[in-house]
Design an enzyme around this catalytic site. Structure first.
Site, short mmCIF file in Angstrom:
data_model
loop_
_atom_site.label_atom_id
_atom_site.label_comp_id
_atom_site.label_asym_id
_atom_site.label_seq_id
_atom_site.Cartn_x
_atom_site.Cartn_y
_atom_site.Cartn_z
N HIS A 61 46.43 -61.49 -14.67
CA HIS A 61 45.60 -61.65 -15.86
C HIS A 61 46.43 -62.22 -17.01
O HIS A 61 45.99 -62.24 -18.16
CB HIS A 61 44.99 -60.31 -16.28
N GLY A 62 47.66 -62.65 -16.69
CA GLY A 62 48.49 -63.32 -17.69
C GLY A 62 49.33 -62.41 -18.55
O GLY A 62 49.93 -62.85 -19.53
N LYS A 63 49.40 -61.11 -18.19
CA LYS A 63 50.08 -60.15 -19.06
C LYS A 63 51.42 -59.67 -18.50
O LYS A 63 51.93 -58.63 -18.91
CB LYS A 63 49.17 -58.95 -19.31
N SER A 97 41.63 -52.13 -22.55
CA SER A 97 41.17 -51.55 -21.29
C SER A 97 41.06 -50.03 -21.42
O SER A 97 42.06 -49.34 -21.58
CB SER A 97 42.13 -51.91 -20.15
N VAL A 98 39.83 -49.54 -21.35
CA VAL A 98 39.58 -48.09 -21.45
C VAL A 98 40.24 -47.35 -20.30
O VAL A 98 40.83 -46.28 -20.47
CB VAL A 98 38.05 -47.83 -21.47
N ARG A 99 40.16 -47.92 -19.10
CA ARG A 99 40.73 -47.26 -17.90
C ARG A 99 42.25 -47.20 -17.99
O ARG A 99 42.87 -46.22 -17.56
CB ARG A 99 40.27 -47.99 -16.65
N LYS A 148 48.12 -52.76 -8.58
CA LYS A 148 48.83 -53.46 -9.66
C LYS A 148 50.32 -53.44 -9.31
O LYS A 148 50.82 -52.45 -8.80
CB LYS A 148 48.58 -52.74 -10.99
N ARG A 185 48.14 -58.37 -9.99
CA ARG A 185 47.04 -57.56 -9.48
C ARG A 185 46.76 -57.98 -8.04
O ARG A 185 46.82 -59.17 -7.72
CB ARG A 185 45.78 -57.74 -10.32
N HIS A 205 52.16 -58.76 -15.27
CA HIS A 205 52.12 -57.98 -14.03
C HIS A 205 51.14 -58.64 -13.06
O HIS A 205 50.33 -59.47 -13.44
CB HIS A 205 51.71 -56.52 -14.31
#
EC number: 3.6.4.-
Length: 317
Positions: free
Chosen positions: A221-223, A107-109, A188, A227, A225
């Site tokens: 998104h499964g990581k 993720s660039v952001r 988030k 959203r 945390h």
């Protein structure tokens, strides 16, 4: 999103690699070059400005013909590339690993937010290089640890209790890949520590979400945390999550998709991700997002989801 190979290239030193950031002039040269099809996946030598990314990643950069890519001529691109290199150079990457590492989509952001945290004198990441590198390694998928509050991408904190921190994401202000939709609003939620959480803390969070953010769906998104997104953007998130999950499975980057706490996650999203993990098609999984679910028994006594209209939150209107 962009591959790590869009930011840096590997240089072999003895038995491991050192990573070197690209400069914008080398990238600009690659974008104008005519390259044979068989060489599209190889790093490009600009002759004058050094090594550039493989031409197959041209669409990752903002040009006159492609406004959806990264603004690679900004100072933020240099800062993100340098930060990635610092993190990769802090670990040992061998010849057998290097292709897998550079093909990883990140993720660039998220990475721009870590640069902003690093530059904030009041932030713990400004004061701890070790914690900063840990946060970057998590962000680029090089660490199995989850993103906790200390290593989170950051933003504006809007809620916190003993177990959770909720961040309002600030992508509208970004330089590298800003979100152009001025109506964008997303949050988030990170765990303060990766350990068991008391029911009291979960109840506090659920009450906050139902009271203040009832126009949003809580997804993952499964990581590791949560959203908090507008219902209108759920289908878009579903497409991205499904594609990433399938790509990871295909390339062998199989990581456990963390469904998180069912009491917090929106019921339909929990059904969607459970179906995805069972191997069903995207169409089958997405139908569950729009299906009326049987209301589960409220796990928290005394916490009602019913609100009169004048009590409903106006966040997100």
């Amino acid at each position: 999103m962009a591959e790590l190979a869009c930011f840096c290239y590997p240089h072999l030193e003895k038995d491991s690699y050192k990573f070197i950031p690209f400069n914008s002039l080398a990238i600009k040269c690659m974008l104008t070059a005519k390259v044979d099809k068989k060489d599209q996946d190889k790093f490009y030598n600009s002759i004058v400005y050094g090594i550039a990314p493989p031409p197959q990643f041209k669409k990752r950069y903002n040009t006159n013909d492609n406004s959806r890519g990264m603004n690679f001529e900004t100072s933020m691109f240099n800062k993100v590339a340098i930060l990635i290199c610092e993190a990769l150079n802090s670990i040992k990457v061998t010849q057998s690993d290097v292709a897998n590492v550079l093909s990883r989509v990140v993720s660039v952001r998220h990475l721009e937010n870590l640069v902003l945290r690093k530059e904030n004198h009041q932030d713990v990441l400004f004061h701890s290089k070790e914690l900063l590198l840990k946060a970057v390694l998590i962000a680029i998928g090089q660490s199995k640890e989850i993103e906790t509050t200390a290593t989170a991408e950051g933003g504006e904190i809007v809620f916190q209790n003993a177990a959770f921190t909720m961040w309002k994401l600030t992508y509208l202000d970004h330089k590298l890949m800003p979100i152009l939709d001025q109506n964008f609003i997303e949050y988030k939620i990170t765990l303060n520590e990766d350990k068991p959480i008391s029911d009291a803390c979960v109840k506090e969070l659920v009450a906050e979400l139902r009271w203040q953010y009832n126009r949003f769906a809580v997804i993952t998104h499964g990581k590791g945390h949560y959203r908090v997104v507008k219902y209108s953007s759920v289908a878009n998130h579903a497409d991205r999550v499904f594609a990433t999950y399938k790509n990871n499975a295909k390339s062998g980057n199989v990581t456990d998709f963390n469904l998180l706490d069912q009491r917090i996650i929106w019921q339909n999203w929990y059904a969607f991700t459970s179906s995805m993990k069972q191997g069903n098609t995207l169409d089958v999984c997405k139908k569950l997002l729009f299906q009326k679910m049987k209301q589960e028994k409220n796990p928290f006594k005394g916490l009602s989801t019913d609100r009169k209209m004048d009590e409903v939150s106006h966040v997100g209107i």
